[in-house]
Write a protein that holds these residues in place. Structure first.
Motif, PDB file in Angstrom:
ATOM      1  N   UNK A 104       0.835  -1.207   0.000  1.00 18.86           N
ATOM      2  CA  UNK A 104       0.000   0.000   0.000  1.00 18.86           C
ATOM      3  C   UNK A 104       0.871   1.258   0.000  1.00 18.86           C
ATOM      4  N   UNK A 105       1.978   1.217   0.705  1.00 19.64           N
ATOM      5  CA  UNK A 105       2.906   2.353   0.738  1.00 19.64           C
ATOM      6  C   UNK A 105       4.273   1.845   1.169  1.00 19.64           C
ATOM      7  N   UNK A 106       5.318   2.559   0.753  1.00 21.04           N
ATOM      8  CA  UNK A 106       6.680   2.162   1.130  1.00 21.04           C
ATOM      9  C   UNK A 106       7.588   3.373   0.975  1.00 21.04           C
ATOM     10  N   UNK A 107       8.525   3.572   1.912  1.00 19.47           N
ATOM     11  CA  UNK A 107       9.411   4.743   1.835  1.00 19.47           C
ATOM     12  C   UNK A 107      10.169   4.841   0.512  1.00 19.47           C
ATOM     13  N   UNK A 108      10.604   3.710  -0.041  1.00 14.63           N
ATOM     14  CA  UNK A 108      11.355   3.755  -1.307  1.00 14.63           C
ATOM     15  C   UNK A 108      10.481   4.289  -2.437  1.00 14.63           C
ATOM     16  N   UNK A 109       9.237   3.809  -2.511  1.00 12.46           N
ATOM     17  CA  UNK A 109       8.333   4.273  -3.557  1.00 12.46           C
ATOM     18  C   UNK A 109       8.053   5.763  -3.391  1.00 12.46           C
ATOM     19  N   UNK A 125       8.829   8.664  -6.007  1.00 13.74           N
ATOM     20  CA  UNK A 125       7.651   9.272  -6.603  1.00 13.74           C
ATOM     21  C   UNK A 125       6.878   8.367  -7.529  1.00 13.74           C
ATOM     22  N   UNK A 126       6.948   7.052  -7.317  1.00 16.61           N
ATOM     23  CA  UNK A 126       6.269   6.107  -8.207  1.00 16.61           C
ATOM     24  C   UNK A 126       5.301   5.239  -7.415  1.00 16.61           C
ATOM     25  N   UNK A 127       4.460   4.538  -8.155  1.00 18.08           N
ATOM     26  CA  UNK A 127       3.458   3.667  -7.553  1.00 18.08           C
ATOM     27  C   UNK A 127       3.939   2.220  -7.567  1.00 18.08           C
ATOM     28  N   UNK A 128       3.123   1.364  -6.973  1.00 17.50           N
ATOM     29  CA  UNK A 128       3.445  -0.073  -6.974  1.00 17.50           C
ATOM     30  C   UNK A 128       2.787  -0.739  -8.170  1.00 17.50           C
ATOM     31  N   UNK A 129       3.558  -1.562  -8.856  1.00 13.72           N
ATOM     32  CA  UNK A 129       3.063  -2.289 -10.023  1.00 13.72           C
ATOM     33  C   UNK A 129       3.488  -3.748  -9.880  1.00 13.72           C
TER      34      UNK A 129
END
Length: 818
Positions: free
Chosen positions: A122-127, A131-135
Motif C-alpha cells: 500500500x505504501x513504502x518509503x522507497x516508492x 515518486x512512483x506507484x506499486x506495479x
C-alpha cells in the motif's frame, strides 16, 4: 595450492573485477565467495585443483561472468598436458553448471514460498522517495519484493528493496534473462534497468515496461522478449552513467538495442545554471527533476524514430487493435513430494501399494489412513506435550485432499478407508443380532406384563399386596447402540445425537468438502459452524437447546474429518479465509492434513494383486486401535514424551512460536500454523500408537522426529493452499487456450471461429469445460490476460425481451498458433 599459485589465481580473479576470496582451497570442489565485499553475498564461485597442471575457473552468478585460469600457458604445455587441461576445464564447466542449476532451483522454490507469504503493497518509503506507484509488487516485513520471471511467467528469484533503497537479489536465484513486467504490451515494449525507472516510464507513457534490474541483463532480457514478441517495437531505455568510466549504462543499452533491432531512448536532462546533477542518470531522475512530460518526450522521440524508418515485419495490421496477450501465470508454489519415510512402518508398504496400483499421488491414501486411525483413537488417548503442565492434546485429525476431477481422489480415499468400513460393517452385523435379541426380550416382557396384570386382577380383592407386587415395573433392558466408526452425511443435530452415543469420537467422511464448507457459510448456520469448530478440540462438551427436541448435552464432542475438494473450489473458499470474510474463523485452518500434490502426466498401466502381507499388517493396526480403551469411563489414557523427545519438542516449539508471533506471515497462514501446536503432538501420538503401542505411554524421539518432518511437508502444501487465494485457477483456462491455439475452435463445417458463446463451447465437452459456467470462468481468466475479449450481446427481440448473453472474441495472435 602453494602460496605462489594461490596468489596467481587470486590475481586473476581480481583482474576480472571481482573481490577475491581470502583463501583458496584447491580440492576440485566448487567454493563460493562474496564478489562485492558485502556480508552474506555468495554469488562468486571458484574451482581449483593442483593435480597435474594447476588450473581453475571462477565467475559470478549475479553478473554472469565466468573465466578460467591455468598456471601454464598453452604454448608451454606438452600435448598430453594440454589435452588433460582441456578435459579438466570441461569437467569444471559441467560441475559449475550442475551446481548452478541446483542452486537456482532451490532459490526459485524458496522465492516462491516467500512470495506466497508476502503482503500487498500500500505504501513504502522507497516508492515515496522515487515518486512512483506499486506495479505488481509485494512486501515482506519492511522490504519490497519484486519478482524476476522468465518469458513463460515462471518465478525464478526476487529483488528486495529496503526502506533506505538498499537492493539485494534473492541468494542463488537466476537473474539472467529474467525481468519484471509492468503493463501489457500493445505494440511497444520498453526495456530498462531498475524498477523506479520502469515505473516512471510506464506512468508517464502508459507503455508496457520490462525491468531488467541491471545493465548487464539488458541484452539477455531484450533477446528473450524479441523471441517472444517478434512483431513488437522494442525500446531500450538507457541509464546515462556519464561519470562512470565507459558509461556502462549507455554501452550495454546500445548493444542490447542493436541485438534485437530496437531503438535507444536516452534521458535528456534540462539545462540549468547549476548544470546537471551528478547523480542524475536515469529516467526516474528525469521524472523527479522535470516531470512526466519530459520522460514522455524522450520515449516518444524514440518511437517516432521507428516510425520514420519502420521495418516491414513490425507492421501488425489487424493485430494493432489488440494488446499483446500475457502468458498465463504458473499457478502455484511448489510442494514437497510425498516420502514414504514419513509414514509409520506398519502403514508404509500398504499405502505405497495403493498409490502404485491406482497410479495416484501417495499423499491421498496416506492422509486418509492417518485421519481414519486418528478417529479410532479419538479422545481415548491424549498427549501432554509439556512435562509439568496439564495441557492435553486430543489426536483427532482433519484432512483434505485437493485435486482436479479424474485424479482418483475418491478412489484413493475409499481404498484407505476400507478397513474402517469393514469395522463398521462388522459392528452393524453384531448390533443387528443384539438388537433382534433385545426386541424379542421386549416382546417377552410385554407378554409377562399382560399375564401379571391378569393375575393381579384376580388377587386384587383377596391379596392386595400380592397384586401390587405383580404390577411392580421391571427394568427394561437398554436398547443396543451400534458404535459409529464413520458418518457420511448427517445434519448437525443428527451428528450431535450420534456423538452423544459415541462420546469418544468418530470420523466424518465427505467425498466433496465444498458442500459442507459453503453450507456452513450460509445465514442461519452459525450454530452448526460453532459445533464443527468445537468438535476439532475433541475434549469439549456441547449442548443443543431446541424447541421440540429439548436439551441435548454431549459430554465430549470429538470428530475427525476427511474429504476431497477441487482446486477451483478451494481457491474460491480460501479467498474468504484470506480476505477476512465469513470463512475467516479458523475452520479451514483446522484441516492441518490438507494436501495438494502435483499430478504427473505419466501413466503406467498396473494390473497386479494387492500386497497382501502389507495389507494384513495395516488392517491389523485398525483392528487393534478399534479395541483401544480409555483409562476409565470418563478419563483418557495419558501419553507423554520421553526425555529426548521432550527436549526436541521444546527445541522446535520456541522458534515456531517466535515465528508465528512475528509480522512476516500472512494472518491466514498464522492461523493455520497455530494449529500445529495440536497437530505435531497429535501426529507423534498417532505414530506411537501405530508403531510402539507397548512403550508404557511414552512417545519416543523417533515418533516426534517423524511428526516434525510430516509438519514440514504439510507446510509446503499450506503455502500452496493460501497462495491459491491470490492466483487465478488456470487449469481450465490453459485447456481452453490450447484448443484455440490448436485451431480446434471450429463450427460444424470445420470453419475456424473467431468468437464463441459459453453454451456453444460447452457442447464440445472438452475436459473441464463441460458446462457453460465452467467455460465462462475459463474465458474470464483468458480475457484478463488479453487472449480473449468479452462482449455483451443484447437480445435481438424487437420488444427488448430476453436476457443479454456473453460472447468471447479470440485475439488474432492466438488463433491456430500451436
Amino acid at each position: 595450492m602453494s602460496g605462489d599459485l594461490a596468489e596467481q589465481f587470486v590475481s586473476a580473479i581480481a583482474a576480472a573485477g571481482l573481490s577475491p576470496p581470502d583463501s583458496i582451497s584447491a580440492d576440485g570442489a566448487i567454493h563460493r565467495f562474496s564478489t562485492n565485499g558485502r556480508r552474506g553475498d555468495d554469488s562468486g564461485w571458484y574451482i581449483a585443483h593442483t593435480d597435474g597442471t594447476a588450473a581453475g575457473a571462477f565467475g559470478c552468478w549475479r553478473t554472469g561472468l565466468q573465466s578460467s585460469w591455468c598456471a601454464k600457458s598453452d604454448s608451454t604445455m606438452t600435448a598430453a598436458e594440454l589435452s588433460d587441461h582441456r578435459q579438466r576445464v570441461k569437467a569444471m564447466q559441467a560441475q559449475r553448471e550442475a551446481d548452478l542449476l541446483a542452486t537456482q532451483l532451490q532459490a526459485s522454490q524458496t522465492a516462491a514460498a516467500l512470495w506466497g507469504q508476502a503482503d500487498a503493497v500500500t505504501a513504502h518509503p522507497y516508492l515515496s522517495s522515487k515518486g512512483v506507484q506499486t506495479h505488481g509488487l509485494r512486501m515482506f516485513a519492511d522490504k519490497l519484493l519484486i519478482p524476476l520471471r522468465d518469458t513463460a511467467g515462471t518465478l525464478h528469484s526476487l529483488q528486495t528493496i529496503a526502506p533506505d533503497g538498499d537492493k539485494r537479489f534473492h541468494p542463488g536465484g537466476r537473474v539472467k534473462g529474467c525481468y519484471h513486467s509492468i503493463g501489457k504490451p500493445a505494440g511497444v515494449l520498453i526495456v530498462c534497468e531498475g524498477y523506479a525507472t520502469g515505473a516512471s516510464i510506464h506512468e508517464a507513457t502508459g507503455h508496457a515496461v520490462a525491468v531488467a534490474f541491471n545493465a548487464g541483463n539488458l541484452h539477455a532480457v531484450a533477446l528473450a522478449l524479441r523471441a517472444k514478441y517478434p512483431a513488437l517495437k522494442i525500446i531500450i531505455a538507457a541509464d546515462d552513467d556519464h561519470l562512470t568510466d565507459g558509461n556502462p549504462g549507455m554501452s550495454k543499452a546500445t548493444a542490447a538495442a542493436l541485438a534485437v533491432g530496437g531503438v535507444l531512448a536516452v534521458p535528456v536532462f534540462p539545462t540549468s545554471e547549476d548544470g546537471r546533477p551528478d547523480k542524475a542518470t536515469d529516467f526516474n531522475d528525469l521524472y523527479l527533476l522535470a516531470g512526466a512530460d519530459a520522460v514522455k518526450a524522450c520515449i516518444d522521440g524514440a518511437i517516432n524514430s521507428i516510425a520514420a524508418c519502420a521495418r516491414p515485419d513490425w507492421a501488425t495490421g489487424i493485430n494493432d487493435a489488440w494488446a499483446e496477450p500475457t502468458p498465463l501465470p504458473n499457478a502455484l508454489p511448489p510442494v514437497d513430494p510425498f516420502d514414504a519415510e514419513l509414514l509409520p512402518v506398519a502403514l508404509r508398504a500398504w499405502v505405497m501399494d495403493i498409490a502404485h496400483r491406482m497410479q495416484c499421488p501417495a499423499d491421498f491414501p496416506a492422509v486418509a489412513a492417518l485421519v481414519a486411525l486418528s478417529s479410532l483413537i479419538g479422545a481415548r488417548a491424549v498427549v501432554q506435550p509439556k512435562a509439568r503442565d496439564d495441557w492435553q492434546v486430543v489426536p483427532n485429525l482433519w484432512g483434505a485432499v485437493v485435486g482436479r476431477p479424474g485424479v482418483k481422489k475418491s478412489p484413493a480415499l475409499s481404498e484407505a478407508l476400507k478397513p474402517l468400513n469393514r469395522l463398521q460393517a462388522d459392528e452393524f452385523e453384531r448390533w443387528q443380532l443384539e438388537h433382534d435379541a433385545w426386541a424379542l426380550d421386549c416382546k417377552v416382557m410385554a407378554m409377562q406384563d399382560d399375564a401379571n396384570e391378569k393375575k393381579a386382577k384376580g388377587l386384587a380383592g383377596k391379596d392386595p399386596a400380592a397384586a401390587r407386587a405383580l404390577l411392580e415395573p421391571v427394568d427394561t433392558p437398554a436398547e443396543p447402540v451400534a458404535r459409529r466408526y464413520i458418518v457420511n452425511d448427517a445434519t448437525v443435530e443428527k451428528l450431535g445425537e450420534l456423538m452423544q452415543q459415541n462420546p469418544w469420537g468418530t470420523l466424518s467422511y465427505r467425498d466433496e468438502l465444498y458442500g459442507l464448507l459453503t453450507g456452513l457459510d450460509k445465514q442461519g448456520q452459525e450454530g452448526s459452524r460453532a459445533f464443527y469448530l468445537q468438535s476439532y478440540d475433541g475434549n469439549q462438551g456441547y449442548t443443543f437447546d431446541r424447541i421440540g427436541r429439548g436439551t441435548v448435552h454431549i459430554p465430549r464432542v470429538c470428530l475427525a474429518m476427511i474429504g476431497g475438494i477441487q482446486p477451483g473450489r478451494i481457491q474460491e473458499y480460501v479467498r474468504g479465509a484470506v480476505a477476512g470474510g465469513s470463512a475467516d474463523d479458523g475452520l479451514l485452518q483446522r484441516f492441518g492434513l490438507a494436501v495438494w500434490p502435483d499430478i504427473t502426466g505419466e501413466f503406467v498401466h498396473v494390473d497386479q494383486w494387492p500386497d497382501t502381507p502389507a495389507k494384513q499388517t495395516a488392517w491389523a493396526v485398525f483392528e487393534r486401535l478399534a479395541e483401544l480403551q480409555p483409562a476409565n469411563d470418563t478419563d483418557p489414557q495419558v501419553w507423554r514424551f520421553d526425555d529426548a523427545a521432550q527436549a526436541l519438542f521444546v527445541e522446535w516449539l520456541v522458534p515456531f512460536e517466535t515465528e508465528i508471533r512475528g509480522d512476516d506471515l500472512h494472518p491466514a497462514m498464522v492461523s493455520h500454523l497455530s494449529k500445529y501446536r495440536k497437530l505435531i503432538p497429535a501426529l507423534a501420538l498417532v505414530f506411537a500408537l501405530i508403531d510402539t503401542p507397548d512403550s508404557g505411554g511414552l512417545i519416543h524421539e523417533r515418533e516426534l522426529i517423524r511428526a516434525l518432518s510430516f509438519g514440514d511437508y504439510l507446510r509446503t502444501h499450506a503455502n500452496r493452499l493460501y497462495a491459491a487465494a491470490v492466483t487465478p485457477e488456470t487449469t481450465d483456462a490453459v485447456t481452453l487456450l490450447s484448443r484455440i491455439k490448436a485451431g480446434k475452435l471450429v463450427d460444424r463445417d470445420g470453419v475456424m471461429l473467431d468468437s464463441f458463446t459459453p453454451r456453444l463451447m460447452a457442447l464440445k465437452h472438452w475436459a473441464g469445460l463441460g458446462t457453460p459456467d465452467a467455460v465462462r470462468k475459463a474465458a474470464e481468466v483468458l480475457a484478463d490476460y488479453d487472449w480473449l475479449r468479452r462482449d455483451v450481446v443484447q437480445s435481438g427481440d424487437a420488444l427488448g425481451r430476453g436476457r443479454p448473453s456473453d460472447r468471447y472474441t479470440t485475439n488474432p495472435m492466438a488463433r491456430g498458433t500451436a
